[in-house]
Design an enzyme around this catalytic site. Structure first.
Site, mmCIF file in Angstrom:
data_model
loop_
_atom_site.group_PDB
_atom_site.id
_atom_site.type_symbol
_atom_site.label_atom_id
_atom_site.label_comp_id
_atom_site.label_asym_id
_atom_site.label_seq_id
_atom_site.Cartn_x
_atom_site.Cartn_y
_atom_site.Cartn_z
ATOM 1 N N HIS A 182 8.843 -1.884 4.429
ATOM 2 C CA HIS A 182 7.840 -0.830 4.255
ATOM 3 C C HIS A 182 6.439 -1.455 4.248
ATOM 4 O O HIS A 182 6.227 -2.500 3.635
ATOM 5 C CB HIS A 182 8.099 -0.088 2.939
ATOM 6 C CG HIS A 182 7.275 1.147 2.793
ATOM 7 N ND1 HIS A 182 5.960 1.120 2.406
ATOM 8 C CD2 HIS A 182 7.564 2.449 3.007
ATOM 9 C CE1 HIS A 182 5.484 2.352 2.379
ATOM 10 N NE2 HIS A 182 6.442 3.182 2.740
ATOM 11 N N GLU A 233 3.775 -0.865 2.670
ATOM 12 C CA GLU A 233 3.184 -1.143 1.341
ATOM 13 C C GLU A 233 3.693 -2.491 0.816
ATOM 14 O O GLU A 233 2.917 -3.299 0.278
ATOM 15 C CB GLU A 233 3.550 -0.019 0.367
ATOM 16 C CG GLU A 233 2.980 -0.243 -1.032
ATOM 17 C CD GLU A 233 3.460 0.787 -2.034
ATOM 18 O OE1 GLU A 233 3.459 2.000 -1.718
ATOM 19 O OE2 GLU A 233 3.851 0.385 -3.147
ATOM 20 N N CYS A 272 3.994 5.004 -9.035
ATOM 21 C CA CYS A 272 2.867 5.937 -9.095
ATOM 22 C C CYS A 272 3.306 7.248 -9.743
ATOM 23 O O CYS A 272 4.402 7.736 -9.473
ATOM 24 C CB CYS A 272 2.404 6.152 -7.659
ATOM 25 S SG CYS A 272 1.404 7.579 -7.484
ATOM 26 N N SER A 332 8.854 7.153 3.074
ATOM 27 C CA SER A 332 9.731 6.667 2.003
ATOM 28 C C SER A 332 9.787 7.655 0.837
ATOM 29 O O SER A 332 10.856 7.963 0.311
ATOM 30 C CB SER A 332 9.203 5.309 1.544
ATOM 31 O OG SER A 332 9.664 4.987 0.291
ATOM 32 N N SER A 370 2.806 12.759 1.893
ATOM 33 C CA SER A 370 2.022 12.677 3.125
ATOM 34 C C SER A 370 2.179 13.937 3.985
ATOM 35 O O SER A 370 1.947 13.901 5.185
ATOM 36 C CB SER A 370 2.427 11.421 3.906
ATOM 37 O OG SER A 370 3.829 11.323 3.967
HETATM 38 S S1 SF4 Z 1 -0.762 6.951 -1.893
HETATM 39 FE FE1 SF4 Z 1 -0.116 8.618 -3.219
HETATM 40 S S2 SF4 Z 1 2.021 8.182 -3.728
HETATM 41 FE FE2 SF4 Z 1 1.112 6.306 -2.901
HETATM 42 S S3 SF4 Z 1 0.405 5.234 -4.713
HETATM 43 FE FE3 SF4 Z 1 -1.317 6.413 -3.975
HETATM 44 S S4 SF4 Z 1 -1.281 8.342 -5.118
HETATM 45 FE FE4 SF4 Z 1 0.710 7.347 -5.333
#
Ligand code: SF4
Length: 280
Positions: A125, A127, A193, A222, A264
């Protein structure tokens, strides 16, 4: 037919921020690239492409392009990408979600101070690829309790444990319980998160009281996949990208339908599904 939308569905704070920042820059300037697709939502990515945004996979792909600025997406990116862009004097629009940036900083600082980094998440992924790039790709990446138990935690090493922001809470909690045995030399950061946690909890709650759940979001997203998994533990669940993926013949007037959407998924795609079902 009763239709209920989960609390906390759709764009999260980090994605909304990234999309707003990106729209702003694409509207005002030309020759803008993004490093990877901005979000895991094909419809939104196509919209950006139609406004002139070029997507490249790696910074090296920028070599032969006339580039004004590069957008770093909400998933973040590797430290070496920032170094490359700085070195080549290419402007950066950094839309990394502040929650992801926080993990990158934790990893970077602890790695510099001699900690071994353990990352709970999917190694493919973006991230996680980005986070691992803040410790020279030396992080130990695991994606399950089973994989985690294969790591040998050495007495004479210090470890720093972080998680992908979208990790399923129950997996994270089980690993943290296991890690408490090594409490004196493992430092644990809960980096899941809240947007993800809230979405999963609302989806789980709703899926327990309906006949069928619809989870809307990119097939490669994801957090959407995890929402679908959470719901499917309770009730028949359909993961769709848009209304076109839904077989409308499965519905009948006595059904209670629950709907949720990944972080998203833009409002217009959710509303399209809601409106279609209401009009059945
Ligand atoms: S992009 Fe959205 S889901 Fe991902 S860490 Fe940031 S706030 Fe959380």
């Amino acid at each position: 037919m009763k239709i209920e939308l989960a609390h906390n569905a759709g764009f999260c704070f980090g994605v909304k921020r990234a999309i707003d920042m990106s729209f702003e820059v694409v509207k005002e300037q030309s020759n803008i690239c993004s490093l990877g697709p901005l979000i895991h939502n094909k419809q939104v990515v196509d919209e950006f492409k139609s406004q002139g945004l070029t997507v490249v996979d790696e910074v090296e792909d920028l070599k032969n392009l006339d580039v004004n600025k590069v957008i770093i997406r909400s998933h973040g990116s590797k430290k070496s990408d920032y170094d490359y862009l700085d070195f080549n004097d290419i402007g950066i629009v950094d839309t990394t979600c502040p929650y992801v940036k926080k993990i990158q900083n934790i990893v970077y600082n602890h790695y510099k101070n001699g900690y071994k980094i353990i990352i709970l998440g999917n190694k493919n992924h973006p991230e996680i690829i980005g986070i691992n790039g803040w410790c020279e790709n030396k992080g130990i990446v695991v994606n399950s309790e089973e994989e985690f138990k294969n790591i040998e935690i050495l007495e004479n090493e210090n470890y720093c444990f972080v998680s992908q922001t979208t990790m399923k809470l129950s997996i994270y909690n089980n690993i943290v319980n296991y890690l408490s045995e090594f409490a004196n030399h493992v430092i644990i950061f809960n980096t899941i998160c809240k947007a993800t946690k809230n979405r999963q909890e609302s989806a789980s709650l709703l899926s327990k009281k309906v006949d069928l759940m619809i989870v809307i979001g990119g097939y490669h997203s994801s957090n959407t996949q995890k929402l679908a998994k959470v719901c499917s533990e309770n009730v028949k669940t359909y993961h769709i990208e848009t209304i076109n993926d839904l077989d409308l013949s499965i519905f009948n007037k006595d059904m209670q339908i629950g709907i949720t959407a990944g972080a998203s998924t833009p409002d217009w795609i959710i509303n399209e599904v809601l409106d279609t079902l209401k009009n059945l």
